[in-house]
Design a protein around this motif. Structure first.
Motif, short mmCIF file in Angstrom:
data_model
loop_
_atom_site.label_atom_id
_atom_site.label_comp_id
_atom_site.label_asym_id
_atom_site.label_seq_id
_atom_site.Cartn_x
_atom_site.Cartn_y
_atom_site.Cartn_z
N ASP A 86 1.17 -0.74 0.27
CA ASP A 86 0.22 0.13 0.24
C ASP A 86 0.95 1.34 0.07
N SER A 87 2.24 1.01 0.05
CA SER A 87 2.74 2.46 0.31
C SER A 87 2.94 3.11 -1.20
N GLY A 88 2.74 4.28 -1.08
CA GLY A 88 2.69 4.74 -2.52
C GLY A 88 2.28 6.46 -1.70
N VAL A 89 2.22 7.91 -3.08
CA VAL A 89 2.23 8.86 -3.12
C VAL A 89 0.27 8.72 -3.26
N TYR A 90 -0.65 9.03 -1.91
CA TYR A 90 -2.04 9.00 -2.51
C TYR A 90 -2.02 10.58 -2.70
N PHE A 91 -3.24 11.03 -4.08
CA PHE A 91 -3.57 12.49 -4.39
C PHE A 91 -4.49 12.23 -4.77
N CYS A 92 -5.17 13.25 -3.94
CA CYS A 92 -6.24 13.91 -3.95
C CYS A 92 -6.74 14.91 -5.04
N ALA A 93 -7.95 14.76 -5.85
CA ALA A 93 -8.83 16.28 -6.52
C ALA A 93 -9.59 16.59 -7.06
N SER A 94 -10.09 17.54 -7.43
CA SER A 94 -11.80 17.79 -7.54
C SER A 94 -11.33 18.60 -8.73
N SER A 95 -12.82 19.29 -8.62
CA SER A 95 -12.99 19.52 -10.19
C SER A 95 -14.77 19.98 -10.17
N PRO A 96 -15.31 21.17 -10.59
CA PRO A 96 -16.80 21.89 -9.97
C PRO A 96 -17.46 20.87 -11.13
N GLY A 97 -17.52 20.79 -11.97
CA GLY A 97 -17.82 19.98 -13.15
C GLY A 97 -17.55 17.91 -13.53
N GLN A 98 -18.41 18.06 -14.33
CA GLN A 98 -18.49 15.76 -14.37
C GLN A 98 -17.84 16.10 -16.53
N GLY A 99 -18.05 16.79 -16.51
CA GLY A 99 -17.46 16.56 -18.40
C GLY A 99 -16.05 16.19 -18.19
N SER A 100 -15.58 15.68 -19.09
CA SER A 100 -14.11 14.94 -19.13
C SER A 100 -13.46 16.65 -20.20
N ASN A 101 -14.46 17.36 -19.88
CA ASN A 101 -13.51 18.97 -20.09
C ASN A 101 -13.12 19.69 -18.93
N SER A 102 -13.33 19.33 -17.55
CA SER A 102 -13.71 19.78 -16.32
C SER A 102 -12.14 19.72 -15.59
N PRO A 103 -11.18 21.09 -15.69
CA PRO A 103 -9.85 20.35 -15.48
C PRO A 103 -10.36 20.04 -13.61
N LEU A 104 -8.87 19.08 -13.31
CA LEU A 104 -8.82 18.64 -12.87
C LEU A 104 -7.77 19.47 -11.70
N HIS A 105 -8.12 20.03 -9.89
CA HIS A 105 -7.48 20.35 -8.90
C HIS A 105 -6.50 19.35 -8.39
N PHE A 106 -4.75 19.59 -8.32
CA PHE A 106 -4.49 18.36 -7.28
C PHE A 106 -3.99 19.46 -6.64
N GLY A 107 -4.40 17.84 -5.20
CA GLY A 107 -3.23 18.79 -3.82
C GLY A 107 -2.20 18.15 -3.87
N ASN A 108 -1.23 18.27 -2.95
CA ASN A 108 0.37 18.09 -2.79
C ASN A 108 0.62 16.59 -2.85
N GLY A 109 -0.81 15.01 -2.24
CA GLY A 109 -0.54 14.03 -2.03
C GLY A 109 -0.29 13.73 -0.68
N THR A 110 -0.26 12.67 0.06
CA THR A 110 -0.30 12.52 0.58
C THR A 110 1.29 10.99 0.76
N ARG A 111 2.21 11.08 1.68
CA ARG A 111 3.49 9.85 1.06
C ARG A 111 3.07 8.90 2.34
N LEU A 112 2.30 7.66 1.84
CA LEU A 112 2.47 6.77 2.63
C LEU A 112 3.46 5.56 2.46
N THR A 113 3.84 5.04 4.16
CA THR A 113 5.02 4.30 4.29
C THR A 113 4.73 2.65 5.17
N VAL A 114 4.76 1.88 4.94
CA VAL A 114 4.24 0.86 5.19
C VAL A 114 5.14 -0.22 5.46
N THR A 115 5.63 -0.23 6.98
CA THR A 115 6.59 -1.06 6.85
C THR A 115 6.74 -2.43 7.75
#
Lengths: 115, 116
Positions: A86-115
């Motif tokens: 499960d280790s990796g970087v988890y990104f979240c993004a949001s957009s105002p509309g659902q159309g395929s033209n609607s731009p995504l705005h990303f967060g900086n991500g969460t880096r998860l390390t499972v040891t």
């Protein structure tokens, strides 16, 4: 406007533990997406919310992953119990509309390390 | 299968050199195409996009990309790179139309290092 924020920025946990990642989308954005990048692999889609409803969760790896978006505002992604892969970087993004033209705005991500 | 292939995983250039990053995709339908960039310590941001019309699109910071439909390609170019272009670059596609096709399909990414 404030961007997409993710918390925490880094998380290191042991195998078998539980971790909850949080994403606050841009205010007013109905669409919220989770993506994951495992080291050395492509960024992969996990799921898509429209408001509080799961529109598409076809990318969720297994039932150890649970995403919620109560009230259609922020979202959480819980991994329980966490495994090494499960280790990796988890990104979240949001957009105002659902159309395929609607731009995504990303967060900086969460880096998860499972040891 | 839906996939995006980026030809170069690591690129090192000197300032003022020209840049071309290859991207090819496989998708059963019409797509919108994107290049995203992630600068060190920052979030992914849109560099440029192609939806329709002129296949040569211009983005921020002097970048451009050309959609060649017959080759399923969307290569990224910049005539003269700067040190500040050091970043990771991602090619991505998303299906057009209705349905559960809102997800982006991503390439592996290309790490670009520009030496001053």
């Amino acid at each position: 406007e404030a961007g997409v924020t993710q918390f925490p920025s880094h998380s290191v946990i042991e195998k078998g533990q539980t971790v909850t990642l949080r994403c606050d989308p841009i205010s007013g954005h109905d669409n919220l997406y989770w993506y994951r990048r495992v080291m050395g692999k492509e960024i992969k889609f996990l799921l898509h919310f429209v408001k509080e409803s799961k529109q598409d969760e076809s990318g969720m790896p297994n039932n150890r992953f649970l995403a919620e978006r109560t009230g259609g505002t922020y979202s959480t992604l819980k991994v329980q119990p966490a495994e090494l892969e499960d280790s990796g970087v988890y990104f979240c993004a949001s957009s105002p509309g659902q159309g395929s033209n609607s731009p995504l705005h990303f967060g900086n991500g969460t880096r998860l390390t499972v040891t | 299968a839906q996939s995006v292939s980026q030809h170069n995983h690591h690129v090192i250039l000197s300032e003022a050199a020209s840049l071309e990053l290859g991207c090819n995709y496989s998708y059963g339908g019409t797509v919108n195409l994107f290049w995203y960039v992630q600068y060190p310590g920052q979030h992914l941001q849109l560099l440029l996009k192609y939806f329709s019309g002129d296949p040569l699109v211009k983005g921020i910071k002097g970048f451009e990309a050309e959609f060649i439909k017959s080759k399923f390609s969307f290569n990224l170019r910049k005539p003269s790179v700067q040190w500040s272009d050091t970043a990771e670059y991602f090619c991505a596609v998303r299906g057009k139309g209705a349905g559960n096709n809102r997800k982006l399909i991503w390439g592996l990414g290309t790490s670009l290092a520009v030496n001053p």
